[in-house]
Design an enzyme around this catalytic site. Structure first.
Site, short mmCIF file in Angstrom:
data_model
loop_
_atom_site.label_atom_id
_atom_site.label_comp_id
_atom_site.label_asym_id
_atom_site.label_seq_id
_atom_site.Cartn_x
_atom_site.Cartn_y
_atom_site.Cartn_z
N HIS A 65 0.32 -1.02 0.47
CA HIS A 65 0.29 -0.69 -0.47
C HIS A 65 1.20 1.03 0.14
O HIS A 65 1.52 1.48 1.33
CB HIS A 65 -0.92 0.26 1.35
N THR B 50 -11.63 23.87 -50.92
CA THR B 50 -13.27 22.19 -50.25
C THR B 50 -13.57 21.15 -50.17
O THR B 50 -13.29 21.40 -51.69
CB THR B 50 -14.56 23.68 -49.77
N HIS B 51 -13.75 20.03 -49.63
CA HIS B 51 -13.62 18.92 -50.17
C HIS B 51 -11.96 18.24 -50.94
O HIS B 51 -12.73 17.53 -51.73
CB HIS B 51 -14.60 18.37 -51.48
N SER C 115 15.56 6.52 -45.33
CA SER C 115 17.18 5.25 -46.13
C SER C 115 17.48 5.23 -47.34
O SER C 115 18.33 4.34 -47.59
CB SER C 115 16.63 4.72 -44.82
N LYS D 285 14.18 12.49 -50.41
CA LYS D 285 12.45 12.59 -49.76
C LYS D 285 12.67 14.44 -48.80
O LYS D 285 13.81 14.05 -47.96
CB LYS D 285 12.36 11.28 -49.64
N GLU E 210 3.34 14.97 -39.14
CA GLU E 210 3.07 14.00 -38.95
C GLU E 210 2.81 13.14 -37.86
O GLU E 210 1.88 12.03 -36.70
CB GLU E 210 3.39 12.19 -40.02
#
Length: 429
Positions: A68, A140-141, A263, A268, A275
């Site tokens: 406890h 939009t969309h 890698s 890139k 993210e």
């Protein structure tokens, strides 16, 4: 929380040592209240306040036997006080200490979050003013709609963060409570006056009513507020992720010297920071659900909430603080490609001006349905890759019977869509 996503400020607040320090503050506040009422001699309280301490290794040793944590803590503190240890935890139940101390830790954490949020808000507003009159296409969309201001997009982010700040203030108010009401909230062994005085020493309000615990709707609301803050940050990060797509390339998160994006593919440059923010928002929403499930407990309490809170409280604050700091870094280093924004406005060969053409025709007396049919006919041809929208309209009999060439040209002016931007920004001065 794994070390990768910890922050130093939250590590200090949620450390084991600081937790016990908060417990000790509660125990000493109660002892002081008892002393003021005369139950504990004042000279004894003076000794307790000077000598009371704890040793984490000793607490662990005792807990390994008694299983406890609060009993182990109280026993350790009592040992440090000596003969006056009998006054430690007088009239209390474990949750009196745990819930009241937790309020202190949650308040400290909210102070850190609020400060970091203010820094992020200021940076977003600064950027919004920089790009107040920078035209970009509104979507939009996911589809081009009409021209707008990039600064207006940022101002919407700022306004959303302002609402998060308001909710944090309310959460702070609702969490700013302690309870020293005993095993089932009846004050049977510790009168309300002790709770009132102890809470005042700690800068807390005494709960108007409690059972063995503070009711968990308070904490669930706090986690909901953090989750909403996370969702607002995700909203910003998700937009930047889209704007960084190769086909769009209107804005990019910072890319530091020596950084590598893949890698395998040296070219890139990925939006990994944004993210990461989006992923962390999912964690916060998960924590908020766990907090809501802690609201319903058996009778005057069980401890099914305890194991959950040991994880979600520190983790949620680590994540929220980390996200705020990371997003501020992203906004501060955001690379905005104004030329690409202008190019993207013209990507659909004038289609983004279709509503203005429609309204101009109606204004000149055309039937709305007929005008819509004409404008849409050329818009669909333009979508199919034929010549520019304005060029096709300039050869239509109905259009040119109602508009001059100069008037038609004027309908394709992007500045028309920015004429009230200053008025909107004036609301935020």
């Amino acid at each position: 929380m794994i070390e990768r996503y910890e922050t130093e400020a939250m590590r200090r607040i949620w450390s084991e040592e600081n937790k016990y320090r908060a417990w000790l503050r509660v125990e000493l506040a109660v002892c002081r209240a008892w002393a003021e009422e005369g139950t504990i001699p004042m000279e004894v309280y003076d000794v307790i306040s000077k000598k009371a301490s704890f040793n984490i290794d000793r607490i662990r040793e005792i807990e390994s036997r008694v299983h406890h944590d609060v009993i182990a803590f109280v026993s350790c503190v009592a040992e440090s006080v000596g003969e006056h240890g009998r006054f430690i935890h007088l009239g209390l139940t474990s949750s009196d200490v745990l819930d009241t101390a937790s309020a202190l830790l949650l308040k400290d954490s909210l102070d850190v979050i609020t400060g970091e949020l203010t820094s992020l808000k200021d940076k977003v507003l600064e950027k919004a003013f920089i790009y107040k009159h920078t035209p970009c296409v509104g979507r939009t969309h996911g589809v081009h709609a009409e021209p707008m201001s990039f600064g207006l997009k940022l101002l919407n982010w700022y306004s959303q963060l302002e609402r998060s700040e308001e909710r944090l203030k309310l959460a702070y108010k609702q969490i700013n409570y302690g309870k020293i009401s005993g095993a089932v909230g009846t004050y049977a062994h510790c009168p309300p006056s002790i709770e009132q005085r102890a809470c005042s020493f700690l800068g807390l309000q005494p709960a108007q009513v409690s059972n063995q615990i503070l009711q968990r709707d308070r904490h669930a609301f706090l986690l909901q507020v953090l989750a909403l803050l996370g969702s607002s940050m995700e909203n910003m990060a998700l937009e930047i992720r889209h704007l960084q797509r190769t086909e769009v390339l209107e804005a990019m998160e910072p890319f530091s010297k020596g950084q590598k994006g893949s890698s395998a593919m040296p070219h890139k440059r990925n939006p990994i920071l944004c993210e990461r923010i989006c992923g962390m928002a999912r964690l916060l929403r998960g924590y908020s659900l766990s907090a809501m499930e802690n609201v319903a407990l058996w009778h005057e309490r069980d401890i099914s909430h305890s194991s959950v809170e040991r994880v979600i409280w520190p983790d949620a604050f680590h994540i929220a603080h980390y996200m705020l700091s990371l997003l501020r870094r992203v906004v501060d280093g955001l690379e905005v490609n104004v030329d690409r924004m202008a190019k993207n406005i013209n990507l659909t060969k004038g289609l983004v001006f279709s509503q203005r053409v429609l309204l101009a025709l109606v204004d000149r007396g055309a039937n709305r349905d007929e005008a819509y049919e004409v404008v849409q006919k050329y818009a669909l041809k333009c979508w199919d890759g034929e010549e520019g929208f304005k060029e096709m309209l300039s050869r239509d009999p109905l259009v040119m019977s109602l508009l001059t060439k100069e008037e038609l040209d004027g309908l394709f002016d992007v500045n028309y869509y920015l004429r009230f931007v200053d008025d909107i920004f004036d609301r935020f001065k």
